[in-house]
Design a protein around this motif. Structure first.
Motif, PDB file in Angstrom:
ATOM      1  N   ARG A 241      12.797  26.002 -31.064  1.00 30.17           N
ATOM      2  CA  ARG A 241      11.731  27.021 -31.041  1.00 30.17           C
ATOM      3  C   ARG A 241      10.981  27.037 -32.370  1.00 30.17           C
ATOM      4  O   ARG A 241       9.769  27.215 -32.403  1.00 30.17           O
ATOM      5  N   GLY A 242      11.695  26.828 -33.454  1.00 28.94           N
ATOM      6  CA  GLY A 242      11.041  26.735 -34.752  1.00 28.94           C
ATOM      7  C   GLY A 242      10.161  25.509 -34.861  1.00 28.94           C
ATOM      8  O   GLY A 242       9.037  25.578 -35.361  1.00 28.94           O
ATOM      9  N   VAL A 243      10.654  24.358 -34.388  1.00 30.01           N
ATOM     10  CA  VAL A 243       9.859  23.127 -34.417  1.00 30.01           C
ATOM     11  C   VAL A 243       8.573  23.330 -33.627  1.00 30.01           C
ATOM     12  O   VAL A 243       7.484  22.968 -34.082  1.00 30.01           O
ATOM     13  N   ALA A 244       8.687  23.927 -32.444  1.00 33.40           N
ATOM     14  CA  ALA A 244       7.506  24.168 -31.615  1.00 33.40           C
ATOM     15  C   ALA A 244       6.512  25.077 -32.343  1.00 33.40           C
ATOM     16  O   ALA A 244       5.305  24.815 -32.346  1.00 33.40           O
ATOM     17  N   GLU A 245       7.010  26.119 -32.989  1.00 40.71           N
ATOM     18  CA  GLU A 245       6.126  27.010 -33.750  1.00 40.71           C
ATOM     19  C   GLU A 245       5.431  26.243 -34.874  1.00 40.71           C
ATOM     20  O   GLU A 245       4.226  26.384 -35.086  1.00 40.71           O
ATOM     21  N   GLY A 246       6.174  25.411 -35.577  1.00 39.52           N
ATOM     22  CA  GLY A 246       5.601  24.625 -36.662  1.00 39.52           C
ATOM     23  C   GLY A 246       4.569  23.612 -36.181  1.00 39.52           C
ATOM     24  O   GLY A 246       3.662  23.245 -36.916  1.00 39.52           O
ATOM     25  N   ALA A 247       4.714  23.175 -34.922  1.00 42.80           N
ATOM     26  CA  ALA A 247       3.750  22.241 -34.328  1.00 42.80           C
ATOM     27  C   ALA A 247       2.604  22.989 -33.641  1.00 42.80           C
ATOM     28  O   ALA A 247       1.815  22.388 -32.925  1.00 42.80           O
ATOM     29  N   GLU A 248       2.554  24.300 -33.854  1.00 39.50           N
ATOM     30  CA  GLU A 248       1.489  25.175 -33.343  1.00 39.50           C
ATOM     31  C   GLU A 248       1.461  25.274 -31.816  1.00 39.50           C
ATOM     32  O   GLU A 248       0.403  25.370 -31.198  1.00 39.50           O
ATOM     33  N   VAL A 249       2.653  25.284 -31.227  1.00 36.26           N
ATOM     34  CA  VAL A 249       2.789  25.515 -29.794  1.00 36.26           C
ATOM     35  C   VAL A 249       2.888  27.027 -29.590  1.00 36.26           C
ATOM     36  O   VAL A 249       3.619  27.701 -30.324  1.00 36.26           O
ATOM     37  N   ALA A 250       2.166  27.556 -28.607  1.00 37.22           N
ATOM     38  CA  ALA A 250       2.227  28.985 -28.317  1.00 37.22           C
ATOM     39  C   ALA A 250       3.660  29.372 -27.964  1.00 37.22           C
ATOM     40  O   ALA A 250       4.310  28.706 -27.160  1.00 37.22           O
ATOM     41  N   ARG A 251       4.136  30.442 -28.556  1.00 38.15           N
ATOM     42  CA  ARG A 251       5.526  30.889 -28.366  1.00 38.15           C
ATOM     43  C   ARG A 251       5.869  31.060 -26.880  1.00 38.15           C
ATOM     44  O   ARG A 251       6.954  30.719 -26.438  1.00 38.15           O
ATOM     45  N   ALA A 252       4.923  31.567 -26.094  1.00 39.84           N
ATOM     46  CA  ALA A 252       5.163  31.811 -24.670  1.00 39.84           C
ATOM     47  C   ALA A 252       5.375  30.514 -23.888  1.00 39.84           C
ATOM     48  O   ALA A 252       5.949  30.538 -22.802  1.00 39.84           O
ATOM     49  N   GLU A 253       4.926  29.386 -24.424  1.00 42.34           N
ATOM     50  CA  GLU A 253       5.071  28.097 -23.737  1.00 42.34           C
ATOM     51  C   GLU A 253       6.476  27.528 -23.838  1.00 42.34           C
ATOM     52  O   GLU A 253       6.874  26.715 -23.008  1.00 42.34           O
ATOM     53  N   VAL A 254       7.228  27.919 -24.852  1.00 45.85           N
ATOM     54  CA  VAL A 254       8.514  27.281 -25.138  1.00 45.85           C
ATOM     55  C   VAL A 254       9.585  27.789 -24.178  1.00 45.85           C
ATOM     56  O   VAL A 254       9.885  28.977 -24.127  1.00 45.85           O
ATOM     57  N   ALA A 255      10.117  26.851 -23.394  1.00 49.89           N
ATOM     58  CA  ALA A 255      11.157  27.161 -22.415  1.00 49.89           C
ATOM     59  C   ALA A 255      12.236  26.096 -22.497  1.00 49.89           C
ATOM     60  O   ALA A 255      12.033  25.040 -23.082  1.00 49.89           O
ATOM     61  N   SER A 256      13.360  26.358 -21.881  1.00 45.94           N
ATOM     62  CA  SER A 256      14.417  25.362 -21.832  1.00 45.94           C
ATOM     63  C   SER A 256      14.105  24.352 -20.739  1.00 45.94           C
ATOM     64  O   SER A 256      13.824  24.734 -19.609  1.00 45.94           O
ATOM     65  N   PRO A 257      14.155  23.062 -21.058  1.00 41.26           N
ATOM     66  CA  PRO A 257      13.851  22.044 -20.048  1.00 41.26           C
ATOM     67  C   PRO A 257      15.061  21.618 -19.227  1.00 41.26           C
ATOM     68  O   PRO A 257      15.027  20.602 -18.558  1.00 41.26           O
ATOM     69  N   THR A 258      16.140  22.402 -19.241  1.00 47.21           N
ATOM     70  CA  THR A 258      17.377  21.985 -18.598  1.00 47.21           C
ATOM     71  C   THR A 258      17.168  21.514 -17.165  1.00 47.21           C
ATOM     72  O   THR A 258      17.738  20.528 -16.739  1.00 47.21           O
ATOM     73  N   PHE A 259      16.335  22.200 -16.400  1.00 43.59           N
ATOM     74  CA  PHE A 259      16.168  21.824 -15.001  1.00 43.59           C
ATOM     75  C   PHE A 259      15.001  20.874 -14.789  1.00 43.59           C
ATOM     76  O   PHE A 259      14.930  20.197 -13.781  1.00 43.59           O
ATOM     77  N   ALA A 260      14.077  20.815 -15.735  1.00 43.38           N
ATOM     78  CA  ALA A 260      12.933  19.909 -15.607  1.00 43.38           C
ATOM     79  C   ALA A 260      13.190  18.584 -16.328  1.00 43.38           C
ATOM     80  O   ALA A 260      12.416  17.664 -16.167  1.00 43.38           O
ATOM     81  N   ILE A 261      14.232  18.479 -17.117  1.00 40.60           N
ATOM     82  CA  ILE A 261      14.605  17.352 -17.972  1.00 40.60           C
ATOM     83  C   ILE A 261      13.641  17.228 -19.154  1.00 40.60           C
ATOM     84  O   ILE A 261      14.057  17.175 -20.290  1.00 40.60           O
ATOM     85  N   VAL A 262      12.315  17.177 -18.904  1.00 39.95           N
ATOM     86  CA  VAL A 262      11.340  17.101 -19.990  1.00 39.95           C
ATOM     87  C   VAL A 262      10.272  18.171 -19.773  1.00 39.95           C
ATOM     88  O   VAL A 262       9.759  18.320 -18.672  1.00 39.95           O
ATOM     89  N   TYR A 263       9.971  18.883 -20.839  1.00 43.72           N
ATOM     90  CA  TYR A 263       8.945  19.909 -20.773  1.00 43.72           C
ATOM     91  C   TYR A 263       7.874  19.588 -21.823  1.00 43.72           C
ATOM     92  O   TYR A 263       8.196  19.466 -23.002  1.00 43.72           O
ATOM     93  N   PRO A 264       6.620  19.441 -21.429  1.00 42.74           N
ATOM     94  CA  PRO A 264       5.556  19.146 -22.400  1.00 42.74           C
ATOM     95  C   PRO A 264       4.964  20.434 -22.985  1.00 42.74           C
ATOM     96  O   PRO A 264       4.807  21.430 -22.279  1.00 42.74           O
ATOM     97  N   TYR A 265       4.657  20.395 -24.266  1.00 43.57           N
ATOM     98  CA  TYR A 265       3.999  21.511 -24.944  1.00 43.57           C
ATOM     99  C   TYR A 265       2.699  21.011 -25.561  1.00 43.57           C
ATOM    100  O   TYR A 265       2.628  19.873 -26.042  1.00 43.57           O
ATOM    101  N   ARG A 266       1.705  21.874 -25.583  1.00 42.73           N
ATOM    102  CA  ARG A 266       0.437  21.550 -26.259  1.00 42.73           C
ATOM    103  C   ARG A 266       0.383  22.326 -27.569  1.00 42.73           C
ATOM    104  O   ARG A 266       0.521  23.544 -27.584  1.00 42.73           O
ATOM    105  N   GLY A 267       0.152  21.604 -28.640  1.00 41.08           N
ATOM    106  CA  GLY A 267       0.047  22.216 -29.950  1.00 41.08           C
ATOM    107  C   GLY A 267      -0.840  21.355 -30.824  1.00 41.08           C
ATOM    108  O   GLY A 267      -1.751  20.686 -30.341  1.00 41.08           O
ATOM    109  N   ARG A 268      -0.533  21.333 -32.096  1.00 42.78           N
ATOM    110  CA  ARG A 268      -1.265  20.488 -33.045  1.00 42.78           C
ATOM    111  C   ARG A 268      -1.213  19.027 -32.597  1.00 42.78           C
ATOM    112  O   ARG A 268      -2.168  18.277 -32.769  1.00 42.78           O
ATOM    113  N   ILE A 269      -0.072  18.643 -32.042  1.00 46.56           N
ATOM    114  CA  ILE A 269       0.127  17.331 -31.406  1.00 46.56           C
ATOM    115  C   ILE A 269       0.868  17.603 -30.096  1.00 46.56           C
ATOM    116  O   ILE A 269       1.505  18.648 -29.952  1.00 46.56           O
TER     117      ILE A 269
END
Length: 161
Positions: free
Chosen positions: A50-78
């Motif tokens: 969650r900290g890495v995502a925040e540092g990469a400028e991903v919206a906090r509400a976007e960050v979820a556990s990918p346990t059931f999706a295997i991979v979860y994409p986030y949009r941020g600075r990269i």
């Protein structure tokens, strides 16, 4: 696997401090970076991610556990891809998910439970192992393999902090 090119260790005294380490790492990530996370349940991997995502400028509400999706994409600075290998049995099952198409791609890749399928890591990567050393205290061992991961580690956890 050969020996890492660089190893550093830090301690965190709280979930907030673990999160802050993640924020700092997220600010440094570049497309193509691969970060594998290892640690028991409750070791602090989620706080760090969650900290890495925040540092990469991903919206906090976007960050979820990918346990059931295997991979979860986030949009941020990269683009940031968060994978969880916990439920996968082996490399063949991972291959079938299309995960390997993300390695070295347009974004950075965070992979929880890398120890379950270590061959999922490319030759150059950063592995972070979190261990409980007290009720809220954690030890984070960071190991870099390759030139770019070593540069990333040196920028994230300078030797003389």
């Amino acid at each position: 696997m050969s020996a890492p090119t660089r190893v550093r260790m830090v301690r965190s005294s709280s979930p907030e401090e673990t999160h802050a380490w993640g924020v700092r790492l997220g600010r440094l990530l570049q497309p193509g970076d691969f970060v594998g996370l290892v640690g028991d349940l409750g070791a602090g991997k989620t706080h760090l991610v969650r900290g890495v995502a925040e540092g990469a400028e991903v919206a906090r509400a976007e960050v979820a556990s990918p346990t059931f999706a295997i991979v979860y994409p986030y949009r941020g600075r990269i683009p940031l891809y968060h994978a969880d290998l916990y439920r996968l049995a082996d490399y063949d099952e991972l291959y079938a998910t299309g995960f390997l198409d993300l390695v070295g791609g347009d974004g950075a890749l965070l992979v929880e439970w890398l120890d379950k399928i270590p061959e999922a890591a490319p030759r150059a990567f950063l592995r972070l192992t979190l261990r409980e050393v007290g009720e809220d205290a954690r030890e984070l061992v960071a190991e870099a393999w390759g030139e770019r991961p070593t540069e990333l580690l040196d920028a994230w956890l300078p030797e003389n902090r």
